[in-house]
Design a protein around this motif. Structure first.
Motif, mmCIF file in Angstrom:
data_model
loop_
_atom_site.group_PDB
_atom_site.id
_atom_site.type_symbol
_atom_site.label_atom_id
_atom_site.label_comp_id
_atom_site.label_asym_id
_atom_site.label_seq_id
_atom_site.Cartn_x
_atom_site.Cartn_y
_atom_site.Cartn_z
ATOM 1 N N ILE A 176 0.847 -1.214 0.000
ATOM 2 C CA ILE A 176 0.000 0.000 0.000
ATOM 3 C C ILE A 176 0.883 1.265 0.000
ATOM 4 N N ALA A 177 2.085 1.148 0.592
ATOM 5 C CA ALA A 177 2.986 2.305 0.674
ATOM 6 C C ALA A 177 3.407 2.809 -0.705
ATOM 7 N N ARG A 178 3.224 1.970 -1.731
ATOM 8 C CA ARG A 178 3.607 2.416 -3.090
ATOM 9 C C ARG A 178 2.705 3.530 -3.599
ATOM 10 N N TRP A 179 1.484 3.562 -3.122
ATOM 11 C CA TRP A 179 0.543 4.588 -3.592
ATOM 12 C C TRP A 179 0.992 5.998 -3.189
ATOM 13 N N PRO A 180 1.215 6.232 -1.891
ATOM 14 C CA PRO A 180 1.693 7.601 -1.556
ATOM 15 C C PRO A 180 3.041 7.920 -2.176
ATOM 16 N N LEU A 181 3.866 6.876 -2.339
ATOM 17 C CA LEU A 181 5.164 7.081 -2.972
ATOM 18 C C LEU A 181 4.980 7.560 -4.414
ATOM 19 N N SER A 182 3.986 6.978 -5.082
ATOM 20 C CA SER A 182 3.700 7.384 -6.469
ATOM 21 C C SER A 182 3.263 8.844 -6.518
ATOM 22 N N VAL A 183 2.458 9.240 -5.533
ATOM 23 C CA VAL A 183 2.001 10.646 -5.486
ATOM 24 C C VAL A 183 3.204 11.570 -5.337
ATOM 25 N N ILE A 184 4.133 11.181 -4.424
ATOM 26 C CA ILE A 184 5.315 12.015 -4.192
ATOM 27 C C ILE A 184 6.164 12.104 -5.463
ATOM 28 N N VAL A 185 6.420 10.961 -6.071
ATOM 29 C CA VAL A 185 7.265 10.940 -7.276
ATOM 30 C C VAL A 185 6.622 11.767 -8.396
ATOM 31 N N GLY A 186 5.328 11.554 -8.585
ATOM 32 C CA GLY A 186 4.629 12.263 -9.672
ATOM 33 C C GLY A 186 4.607 13.764 -9.457
ATOM 34 N N SER A 187 4.222 14.177 -8.258
ATOM 35 C CA SER A 187 4.108 15.624 -8.017
ATOM 36 C C SER A 187 5.483 16.295 -8.025
ATOM 37 N N THR A 188 6.487 15.606 -7.473
ATOM 38 C CA THR A 188 7.835 16.191 -7.470
ATOM 39 C C THR A 188 8.367 16.314 -8.896
ATOM 40 N N ALA A 189 8.152 15.276 -9.686
ATOM 41 C CA ALA A 189 8.631 15.315 -11.077
ATOM 42 C C ALA A 189 7.966 16.458 -11.838
ATOM 43 N N GLY A 190 6.659 16.597 -11.639
ATOM 44 C CA GLY A 190 5.921 17.661 -12.325
ATOM 45 C C GLY A 190 6.396 19.045 -11.911
ATOM 46 N N LEU A 191 6.620 19.196 -10.623
ATOM 47 C CA LEU A 191 7.046 20.496 -10.090
ATOM 48 C C LEU A 191 8.439 20.868 -10.599
ATOM 49 N N TRP A 192 9.346 19.891 -10.529
ATOM 50 C CA TRP A 192 10.737 20.190 -10.886
ATOM 51 C C TRP A 192 10.974 20.272 -12.388
ATOM 52 N N MET A 193 10.153 19.554 -13.144
ATOM 53 C CA MET A 193 10.360 19.547 -14.597
ATOM 54 C C MET A 193 10.300 20.976 -15.148
ATOM 55 N N ILE A 194 9.246 21.682 -14.783
ATOM 56 C CA ILE A 194 9.068 23.048 -15.280
ATOM 57 C C ILE A 194 10.124 23.971 -14.683
ATOM 58 N N THR A 195 10.342 23.808 -13.367
ATOM 59 C CA THR A 195 11.271 24.696 -12.669
ATOM 60 C C THR A 195 12.681 24.592 -13.229
ATOM 61 N N TYR A 196 13.154 23.364 -13.368
ATOM 62 C CA TYR A 196 14.516 23.182 -13.898
ATOM 63 C C TYR A 196 14.623 23.634 -15.344
ATOM 64 N N PHE A 197 13.566 23.369 -16.109
ATOM 65 C CA PHE A 197 13.593 23.759 -17.513
ATOM 66 C C PHE A 197 13.739 25.274 -17.651
ATOM 67 N N GLN A 198 13.021 25.996 -16.796
ATOM 68 C CA GLN A 198 13.066 27.460 -16.841
ATOM 69 C C GLN A 198 14.389 27.995 -16.279
ATOM 70 N N SER A 199 14.710 27.564 -15.046
ATOM 71 C CA SER A 199 15.837 28.179 -14.326
ATOM 72 C C SER A 199 17.202 27.665 -14.768
ATOM 73 N N ASN A 200 17.293 26.372 -14.979
ATOM 74 C CA ASN A 200 18.615 25.796 -15.229
ATOM 75 C C ASN A 200 18.884 25.499 -16.689
ATOM 76 N N PHE A 201 17.862 25.550 -17.511
ATOM 77 C CA PHE A 201 18.097 25.270 -18.929
ATOM 78 C C PHE A 201 17.892 26.523 -19.774
ATOM 79 N N LEU A 202 16.661 27.033 -19.795
ATOM 80 C CA LEU A 202 16.365 28.173 -20.674
ATOM 81 C C LEU A 202 17.178 29.419 -20.323
ATOM 82 N N SER A 203 17.169 29.777 -19.023
ATOM 83 C CA SER A 203 17.880 31.003 -18.613
ATOM 84 C C SER A 203 19.371 30.880 -18.872
#
Lengths: 251, 305
Positions: A110-137
């Motif tokens: 059952i612990a895989r479910w909250p882990l999936s939420v963490i992985v998914g939300s973190t990936a989504g959050l960082w994908m845009i952030t890194y793309f903007q701050s560390n790649f585009l800029s």
């Protein structure tokens, strides 16, 4: 010499930890264990009060229900007919409990479910952030003219004014203006070539990659230099504590 | 001759520790001052602070713990002293649990008043906590500065501040009262309402996260004070204009102290720092010479075998 017990305790632990430099010994082991224990305890208490109590029990109104907190929470608001977004914290609480279920092997999956939420939300959050701050800029600021014309013009104006006062612009300012952009572009390109592994590093390509390695080594060297500076600073801080706060030799 | 170099390579490492200990300790007693030239990145941060109007509100995020005190505490003290002297309001927060405590310690240390307390309109005000005296200027808790404490959530705290500052930091640390009760919080609804953010950072969450969320998402100018280990990670953000100045390690702190006219701990430590660097460089050069001189011999020995 200090008369405060806390200062003596801090001095004891400082010397205890530093004794490792001579060789591993029981005093060091004791100080290390105390440090690890206190750190773990501190974090546990901090997270319990700042996270679990404040974010869960206080915001939901459970603390208020038991008379432990003066302000009402989401549950009281809901029963009064007012929507409170903090109610969603229940969802976070459920996910937290699900995470703890990994302690029980039979239902640990059952612990895989909250882990999936963490992985998914973190990936989504960082994908845009890194793309903007560390790649585009970063990319945007790498696309520059070979010579910093604006800065060169600026320096010539400042230089003229300064020479009237009998002063001169430092050499490194000119160096940065004339060669800074060139080195930036050259370093970026050769560095990228080094990380291109789909073609064998031979001939001109190999030599370019080798130049890229030199740029990387300079970067690592600068980073190492900073690390040395940081560690020395910490040691200076401890020495000041021993000589000044504890022993009172220095003001 | 070769024996000398071979012996150097097998020297007891504790001898090196003793040399470094002496290199760091002796200057502490001698108290020799060294000239400290100001670098561009420190000047940028100072200029940005100089450009702020009187009464401007600065968010100071103390993202470090006592482990990084020698590097970051002098920066906090110099900055707070500058803020008080220049009538700039500052709000202390922390993404690290011990950060706001370090902020309080800095306030306590910069207070120049010898008095312990005064009673004003029936209220007892403590110097170094409720009142801070710097030269002829006085700053008051809740009006000129405030400590809103630590908030868990790493970079998501910055993200949340972007939409609602009150929801992120509902109460102050000293009294536990709602932050809106304090006059300093007037007009502060979200991160973008601050005129400047000063981030003193020793790692994660820290400067990188402030750049990624506060600068790139909410367009708030951020200046950073970093430990020397972290500074190389922050430098790429300087040239792109994402960061408004960097104070890199104790050296950056000493430069900042020079600019704000508060020559204190970082400045005093620079001689020890310089001596240690000279010896480290010496060890690297001598070690390399010894290695190359003796390598030929050991290679010949290996060939004979």
């Amino acid at each position: 010499m200090s008369s405060e017990f806390g200062v003596w305790l801090a001095a004891f632990f400082t010397i205890g930890i530093a004794s490792f430099l001579y060789k591993d010994n029981p005093l060091y082991k004791f100080c290390e264990s105390v440090f690890v224990g206190i750190s773990a305890g501190y974090w546990a208490v901090a997270l319990f009060w700042e996270n679990l109590i404040a974010k869960m029990f206080d915001s939901l109104g459970i603390s208020y229900f038991f008379g432990l907190w003066p302000e009402k929470g989401a549950l009281q608001d809901i029963f009064s007919g007012v929507w409170n977004w903090n109610l969603l914290h229940i969802l976070a609480g459920i996910l937290g409990i699900m995470m703890l279920l990994r302690l029980f092997p039979k239902i640990g999956w059952i612990a895989r479910w909250p882990l999936s939420v963490i992985v998914g939300s973190t990936a989504g959050l960082w994908m845009i952030t890194y793309f903007q701050s560390n790649f585009l800029s970063q990319l945007q600021k790498t696309v520059v003219p070979l010579f910093d014309i604006g800065r060169i013009n600026e320096l010539s104006e400042i230089g003229a004014a300064m020479s009237e006062q009998g002063r001169a612009i430092p050499f490194d300012a000119y160096f940065a203006a004339y060669l800074g952009n060139l080195i930036l572009i050259f370093g970026t390109l050769t560095g990228l070539v080094y990380f291109y592994f789909s073609k064998e590093h031979k001939g001109v390509f190999g030599k370019t990659a080798k130049v890229g390695i030199y740029f990387l080594m300079i970067t690592f060297g600068a980073s190492f230099g900073y690390t040395v500076m940081s560690r020395m600073s910490l040691l200076i801080g401890r020495l000041y504590f021993l000589f000044s706060t504890w022993l009172g030799f220095v003001n | 001759m070769n024996k000398f170099w071979e012996r150097l390579l097998t020297i007891d490492r504790r001898a090196i520790f003793v040399v470094i200990f002496l290199a760091l300790s002796v200057p502490i007693f001698l108290q020799i001052g060294l000239p400290i030239p100001v670098t561009r990145e420190v000047q940028i941060l100072y200029d940005a602070l100089e450009d702020l109007p009187r009464g401007a509100k600065i968010l100071v995020s103390c993202d470090y713990d006592p482990g990084s005190e020698p590097e970051l505490q002098p920066m906090a003290e110099a900055a707070f002293k500058y803020f008080v002297a220049n009538d700039l309001r500052f709000i202390i927060i922390g993404l690290w649990p011990q950060g706001p405590i370090q902020g309080n310690r800095a306030i306590e240390d910069i207070n120049e008043s010898d008095d312990e307390l005064i009673v004003e309109n029936g209220d007892t005000l403590y110097f170094g906590a409720d009142l801070v005296v710097v030269g002829e200027d006085t700053a008051r808790y809740g009006i000129d500065f405030i400590n809103l404490g630590f908030q868990v959530g790493q970079e998501l705290v910055i993200q949340r501040m972007g939409t609602s500052f009150e929801a992120t930091f509902p109460s102050d640390r000293r009294f536990g009262r709602p932050q809106k009760e304090f006059p300093i919080m007037e007009g502060i609804y979200r991160l973008a309402d601050f005129d400047f953010v000063l981030n003193l950072s020793a790692g994660y969450p820290g400067t990188v996260e402030w750049v990624q969320f506060a600068v790139d998402r909410f367009h708030v100018p951020v200046g950073a004070g970093n430990t020397a280990v972290q500074a190389p990670l922050a430098y790429p953000y300087l040239d792109t204009g994402q960061l408004t100045g960097i104070l890199g390690g104790m050296k950056g702190g000493a430069e900042f102290e020079r600019l704000v006219g508060h020559r204190a701990r970082a400045t005093m430590s620079m001689t020890s720092q310089t001596m240690a660097h000279i010896f480290v460089m010496l060890f690297i050069v001598v070690g390399n010479i010894a290695f190359f001189v003796t390598r030929g011999k050991s290679e010949r020995r290996d060939l004979r075998k």
